[in-house]
Motif scaffolding. Structure first.
Motif, mmCIF file in Angstrom:
data_model
loop_
_atom_site.group_PDB
_atom_site.id
_atom_site.type_symbol
_atom_site.label_atom_id
_atom_site.label_comp_id
_atom_site.label_asym_id
_atom_site.label_seq_id
_atom_site.Cartn_x
_atom_site.Cartn_y
_atom_site.Cartn_z
ATOM 1 N N MET A 123 0.451 -1.504 -0.045
ATOM 2 C CA MET A 123 -0.466 -0.017 0.115
ATOM 3 C C MET A 123 1.186 1.294 -0.175
ATOM 4 N N ALA A 124 0.374 1.993 -0.437
ATOM 5 C CA ALA A 124 1.270 3.467 -1.180
ATOM 6 C C ALA A 124 1.896 4.231 0.207
ATOM 7 N N ASP A 125 2.285 5.053 0.432
ATOM 8 C CA ASP A 125 2.380 6.084 1.926
ATOM 9 C C ASP A 125 1.486 6.876 1.731
ATOM 10 N N THR A 126 0.214 7.550 1.808
ATOM 11 C CA THR A 126 -0.163 8.523 1.664
ATOM 12 C C THR A 126 0.257 9.509 2.065
ATOM 13 N N THR A 127 1.033 9.948 3.106
ATOM 14 C CA THR A 127 1.487 10.622 3.682
ATOM 15 C C THR A 127 2.673 11.441 2.582
ATOM 16 N N GLU A 128 3.676 10.654 2.189
ATOM 17 C CA GLU A 128 4.315 10.871 1.426
ATOM 18 C C GLU A 128 3.438 11.862 0.552
ATOM 19 N N LEU A 129 2.272 10.428 -0.085
ATOM 20 C CA LEU A 129 1.816 10.713 -1.458
ATOM 21 C C LEU A 129 1.430 12.528 -1.215
ATOM 22 N N PHE A 130 0.834 13.146 0.197
ATOM 23 C CA PHE A 130 0.441 14.397 0.310
ATOM 24 C C PHE A 130 1.584 15.737 0.559
ATOM 25 N N PHE A 131 2.423 15.213 0.858
ATOM 26 C CA PHE A 131 3.406 16.110 0.840
ATOM 27 C C PHE A 131 4.276 16.556 -0.567
ATOM 28 N N ASN A 132 4.516 15.208 -1.803
ATOM 29 C CA ASN A 132 4.939 15.044 -2.547
ATOM 30 C C ASN A 132 4.058 15.991 -3.654
ATOM 31 N N GLU A 133 2.919 15.956 -3.399
ATOM 32 C CA GLU A 133 1.167 16.743 -4.234
ATOM 33 C C GLU A 133 1.436 18.426 -4.051
ATOM 34 N N ASN A 134 1.605 18.667 -2.788
ATOM 35 C CA ASN A 134 2.176 19.564 -2.405
ATOM 36 C C ASN A 134 3.208 20.580 -2.715
ATOM 37 N N ILE A 135 3.838 19.632 -2.711
ATOM 38 C CA ILE A 135 5.650 20.433 -3.469
ATOM 39 C C ILE A 135 5.466 20.540 -4.689
ATOM 40 N N ARG A 136 4.632 20.109 -5.560
ATOM 41 C CA ARG A 136 3.923 20.283 -7.119
ATOM 42 C C ARG A 136 3.139 21.336 -7.179
ATOM 43 N N SER A 137 2.566 21.713 -6.609
ATOM 44 C CA SER A 137 1.180 22.664 -6.575
ATOM 45 C C SER A 137 2.057 23.763 -5.568
ATOM 46 N N VAL A 138 3.302 23.863 -4.994
ATOM 47 C CA VAL A 138 3.620 25.136 -4.571
ATOM 48 C C VAL A 138 4.778 26.002 -5.541
ATOM 49 N N ASN A 139 5.319 24.640 -5.973
ATOM 50 C CA ASN A 139 6.212 24.771 -7.092
ATOM 51 C C ASN A 139 5.383 25.371 -8.325
ATOM 52 N N ARG A 140 4.438 25.087 -8.121
ATOM 53 C CA ARG A 140 3.436 25.723 -9.402
ATOM 54 C C ARG A 140 3.875 27.497 -9.220
ATOM 55 N N VAL A 141 3.631 27.298 -7.840
ATOM 56 C CA VAL A 141 2.996 28.850 -7.218
ATOM 57 C C VAL A 141 4.764 29.882 -7.362
ATOM 58 N N VAL A 142 5.627 28.791 -7.574
ATOM 59 C CA VAL A 142 6.912 29.662 -7.647
ATOM 60 C C VAL A 142 7.111 30.158 -8.749
ATOM 61 N N GLU A 143 6.653 29.502 -10.013
ATOM 62 C CA GLU A 143 6.626 29.334 -11.186
ATOM 63 C C GLU A 143 6.503 30.853 -11.649
ATOM 64 N N ILE A 144 4.363 30.775 -11.294
ATOM 65 C CA ILE A 144 3.931 31.518 -11.852
ATOM 66 C C ILE A 144 5.003 32.975 -10.873
ATOM 67 N N LEU A 145 4.916 33.366 -9.529
ATOM 68 C CA LEU A 145 5.743 34.403 -9.462
ATOM 69 C C LEU A 145 7.609 34.664 -9.771
ATOM 70 N N LEU A 146 8.094 33.671 -9.968
ATOM 71 C CA LEU A 146 9.001 34.477 -10.890
ATOM 72 C C LEU A 146 8.734 34.393 -12.538
ATOM 73 N N LEU A 147 7.713 34.584 -12.914
ATOM 74 C CA LEU A 147 7.237 34.644 -14.427
ATOM 75 C C LEU A 147 6.595 36.034 -14.593
ATOM 76 N N HIS A 148 6.059 35.967 -13.020
ATOM 77 C CA HIS A 148 5.740 37.917 -13.102
ATOM 78 C C HIS A 148 6.720 38.913 -12.772
ATOM 79 N N CYS A 149 7.971 37.917 -11.816
ATOM 80 C CA CYS A 149 8.902 38.882 -11.917
ATOM 81 C C CYS A 149 9.483 39.634 -12.376
#
Length: 432
Positions: free
Chosen positions: A1-27
């Motif tokens: 069974m997959a570690d759902t805690t790790e799944l959550f944090f990995n998906e959160n990293i992906r989402s926040v990285n996208r926020v950083v992408e947009i921030l850098l683009l706006h910069c």
């Protein structure tokens, strides 16, 4: 069974990285504003420096975007994004273009979104070091542009006195950031622990339903256990090869893996005499067997909504579409190409692979080499080419897993085969 805690944090990293992408683009819009304001005579920023800041922002945007495309590199993207955003602030501060002090706090605050103490501490230390460097550089230039009556400071005394003031601000900001980080981390860990327990309960219930199906059909109970793993292996390899990276996140692959338990649930409505028939199907048997995708869809549409409903839709698509073919010759609807949901296309490959390399009442198992040969012949026909490529690339892993299954199931399978053979023999007596 997959570690759902790790799944959550990995998906959160992906989402926040996208926020950083947009921030850098706006910069990148900041140096554009500098250029326009300089042309209007409102500001005095050298055009070459605006060009440097603009190029830096665009380059960092593309690098963070590239890091975020693959789960293997998205953690690097997390550190790279935070550090490069801090360096953007440094580019503004070190040239004395604009008064920047509390802006350094933005980076640690942004890091709190990752729910990761390590990245928060890293961002605080990085921001502080960059602030000290910027103040030191400015101390060597600022006195030349200040009014004469203020030039009572030497560069060193200005640096020290200004650093003390900024340092007090930074200390206050650091305490707020650490408090926010600790509080949010505890909240997330508590909520995630509750979600993990709920997810584990749901997975066990789904596994139990699949096991119950095994009491109706000699091979389906084991088959869904096998294909659950094969779906995960093929989907992960598909992503590793660069296909469907945006879709095949860790969370999505986990949903595919769990939903695979239910892909043959429609066989509950297929008579046992057909499911466990010794020998090949007649045309009539085949017609009866072909109802199971539609029956699976009908049953799963009654499944209560789990979470946001994504699992429900994936389970329905897998059950309904795992006998559709890439060239449109499958059933029940004759879907073609990408009309077939990706989960259904992956499920089809896992389904056929297990059917080929496993024993059935009407055949002995094929070797993995023989199975791969069949897959090669089915490119652009039964299977999407990239899925065949992924299946071939992980054939050794599938073969090893199949050996493990064979060892674990040998004794119980032998007993069940004997039971069904006796069942069919007794039925023949009644028919006679």
């Amino acid at each position: 069974m997959a570690d759902t805690t790790e799944l959550f944090f990995n998906e959160n990293i992906r989402s926040v990285n996208r926020v950083v992408e947009i921030l850098l683009l706006h910069c990148a819009g900041v140096p554009v504003a500098f250029y326009i304001l300089t042309l209007c005579g409102i500001w005095r920023v050298p055009h070459y420096y605006s060009a440097i800041i603009f190029s830096y922002s665009i380059l960092c945007y593309f690098i963070v975007h590239w890091f975020n495309k693959s789960p293997k590199t998205q953690k690097l993207g997390m550190y790279f994004g935070i550090i490069t955003t801090a360096l953007f602030v440094e580019l503004l501060a070190v040239k004395n273009i604009i008064q920047v002090n509390i802006t350094y706090a933005a980076i640690p605050f942004l890091s709190c979104l990752y729910f990761n103490r390590k990245i928060t501490v890293t961002s605080i230390i990085t921001s502080f070091i960059l602030m000290v460097i910027a103040l030191f550089v400015r101390s060597r230039t600022i006195l030349t542009v200040m009014a004469t009556d203020i030039q009572v400071h030497t560069p060193d005394t200005w640096f020290i006195s200004t650093l003390v003031g900024y340092g007090i601000e930074f200390l206050f900001m650091m305490l707020i950031t650490i408090t926010m980080s600790n509080r949010s981390n505890k909240t997330v860990e508590l909520l995630n622990a509750q979600n993990v327990n709920l997810q584990n309960t749901q997975d066990m219930i789904i596994g139990f339903v699949a096991s119950c199906l095994g009491s109706h059909d000699l091979f389906t109970g084991r088959h869904v256990q096998h294909t659950k793993h094969y779906v995960r292996i093929i989907a992960t390899k598909l992503r590793d090869l660069g296909y469907y990276e945006d879709i095949l996140t860790d969370e999505t692959i986990h949903l595919y893996e769990t939903a695979a338990f239910l892909h043959d649930i429609g066989k509950i409505h297929v008579p046992e005499g057909v499911l466990n028939k010794i020998g090949k199907f007649t045309e009539e048997d085949y017609k009866v067997m072909k109802i199971h995708p539609a029956e699976g869809k009908r049953l799963l549409e009654q499944l209560p909504k789990i979470g946001d409903g994504r699992f429900n839709q994936i389970a329905i698509d897998m059950a309904f579409c795992h006998h559709e073919n890439w060239d449109g010759t499958g059933y029940p609807r004759g879907l073609k190409g990408t009309e077939i949901p990706l989960c259904g296309r992956i499920m089809a490959a896992a389904d056929v692979m297990d059917a080929l390399i496993s024993k059935r009442l009407y055949k002995e198992p094929f070797t993995i080499i023989e199975a791969i040969d069949i897959f090669n012949e089915s490119i652009d026909k039964q299977f999407e080419p990239c899925i065949v490529e992924a299946t071939k690339a992980c054939q050794n892993e599938i073969a090893e897993l199949a050996k493990t299954f064979k060892k674990q199931e040998a004794e119980s399978e032998k007993q069940e085969v004997e039971w069904w053979e006796n069942y069919h023999n007794s039925m023949k007596k009644y028919e006679a």
